[in-house]
Design a protein around this motif. Structure first.
Motif, short mmCIF file in Angstrom:
data_model
loop_
_atom_site.label_atom_id
_atom_site.label_comp_id
_atom_site.label_asym_id
_atom_site.label_seq_id
_atom_site.Cartn_x
_atom_site.Cartn_y
_atom_site.Cartn_z
N LEU A 79 0.51 -0.97 0.30
CA LEU A 79 -0.20 0.37 -0.01
C LEU A 79 0.70 1.22 0.19
N LEU A 80 0.65 2.31 -0.32
CA LEU A 80 0.88 3.79 -0.39
C LEU A 80 0.46 3.75 0.66
N VAL A 81 2.29 4.51 1.65
CA VAL A 81 2.01 5.26 3.09
C VAL A 81 2.35 6.42 2.61
N SER A 82 2.07 7.35 3.86
CA SER A 82 2.50 8.62 3.87
C SER A 82 2.61 9.27 5.66
N THR A 83 3.52 9.14 6.60
CA THR A 83 3.85 9.42 7.31
C THR A 83 3.88 11.16 7.55
N ARG A 84 3.05 11.50 8.66
CA ARG A 84 2.30 12.84 9.63
C ARG A 84 2.77 12.92 10.96
N SER A 85 4.71 12.98 10.74
CA SER A 85 4.62 13.66 12.60
C SER A 85 4.35 15.35 12.77
N GLY A 86 4.22 16.54 12.41
CA GLY A 86 3.59 17.66 12.31
C GLY A 86 2.55 17.72 11.65
N GLY A 87 3.01 17.88 10.04
CA GLY A 87 1.71 18.38 8.85
C GLY A 87 2.17 19.66 8.61
N HIS A 88 3.63 19.67 8.88
CA HIS A 88 4.07 21.33 8.43
C HIS A 88 4.68 21.43 7.48
N ASN A 89 4.44 20.36 6.67
CA ASN A 89 5.09 20.63 4.74
C ASN A 89 4.63 20.73 3.57
N VAL A 90 4.51 22.65 3.33
CA VAL A 90 4.05 23.13 2.40
C VAL A 90 3.26 22.81 1.45
N SER A 91 3.92 21.38 0.82
CA SER A 91 3.36 20.33 -0.49
C SER A 91 2.17 20.20 0.24
N GLY A 92 2.31 19.05 1.41
CA GLY A 92 1.20 18.49 2.09
C GLY A 92 1.80 17.20 1.40
N ALA A 93 2.72 16.86 1.38
CA ALA A 93 3.52 15.30 0.95
C ALA A 93 3.61 14.01 1.96
N ALA A 94 2.85 15.44 3.99
CA ALA A 94 2.22 14.02 4.42
C ALA A 94 1.48 13.35 4.20
N ILE A 95 0.49 13.74 3.74
CA ILE A 95 -0.62 13.09 3.22
C ILE A 95 -1.37 12.08 2.08
N ALA A 96 -0.94 10.57 1.74
CA ALA A 96 -1.03 10.78 0.32
C ALA A 96 -2.49 10.15 0.45
N GLU A 97 -2.64 10.53 -1.48
CA GLU A 97 -4.46 10.64 -1.76
C GLU A 97 -4.72 9.27 -1.10
N GLN A 98 -5.74 8.82 -0.54
CA GLN A 98 -5.83 7.99 -1.29
C GLN A 98 -5.29 6.33 -0.70
N GLY A 99 -4.50 6.78 0.18
CA GLY A 99 -3.32 6.01 0.79
C GLY A 99 -3.62 5.54 2.31
N LEU A 100 -2.85 5.00 2.39
CA LEU A 100 -2.99 5.02 4.80
C LEU A 100 -1.66 5.77 4.70
N LEU A 101 -2.64 6.73 5.90
CA LEU A 101 -1.74 7.75 6.78
C LEU A 101 -1.33 7.35 8.44
N ASN A 102 -0.29 7.37 7.97
CA ASN A 102 0.47 7.50 9.76
C ASN A 102 0.20 8.23 10.10
N ILE A 103 -0.29 8.72 11.20
CA ILE A 103 -0.54 9.87 12.07
C ILE A 103 0.70 9.29 13.34
N THR A 104 2.42 10.22 13.57
CA THR A 104 3.00 9.73 14.54
C THR A 104 2.74 10.79 15.85
N PRO A 105 2.91 10.04 16.95
CA PRO A 105 2.43 11.02 18.01
C PRO A 105 4.07 12.16 18.84
N LYS A 106 2.93 13.24 18.98
CA LYS A 106 3.85 14.13 18.51
C LYS A 106 4.24 13.92 20.78
N GLY A 107 5.87 14.73 20.34
CA GLY A 107 6.81 15.00 21.44
C GLY A 107 7.82 14.17 20.99
#
Length: 107
Positions: A79-107
């Motif tokens: 599967l297409l997977v993307s990881t967002r840990s802060g979500g501050h990338n201007v291009s939105g590369a942390a979110i894969a359209e129709q993929g599996l988004l992995n949100i990592t814990p903050k800290g």
């Protein structure tokens, strides 16, 4: 039996049986979020309001074990997977359209 439409890493749309998705859900200490869940829209958003991507599944990870389980699941199903840990990338590369988004814990 419902099917989840999700992109494979080669860009081909595939369908996962709900039973397979539930296997991932049982491995997580965090939450597996689907489109239509009450917190789906807030979980997929990044600070750049111009980015409006819709992942097929969102794993809100509670810790490292959840990240590993999510990545392994994506690898097993190619599967297409993307990881967002802060979500501050201007291009939105942390979110894969129709993929599996992995949100990592903050800290």
């Amino acid at each position: 039996m419902s099917l989840i439409e999700i992109l494979k890493k080669d860009g081909v749309l595939t369908r996962l049986d709900e039973n397979e998705v539930q296997k991932l859900e049982t491995r997580l200490h965090g939450q597996l979020i689907r489109p239509g869940d009450g917190n789906y829209d807030s979980a997929r958003k990044v600070w750049n309001g111009l980015i409006d991507r819709h992942p097929a599944l969102i794993a809100s990870c509670a810790g490292t074990a959840d990240v590993v389980a999510t990545v392994n699941f994506a690898r097993e199903h190619e599967l297409l997977v993307s990881t967002r840990s802060g979500g501050h990338n201007v291009s939105g590369a942390a979110i894969a359209e129709q993929g599996l988004l992995n949100i990592t814990p903050k800290g």
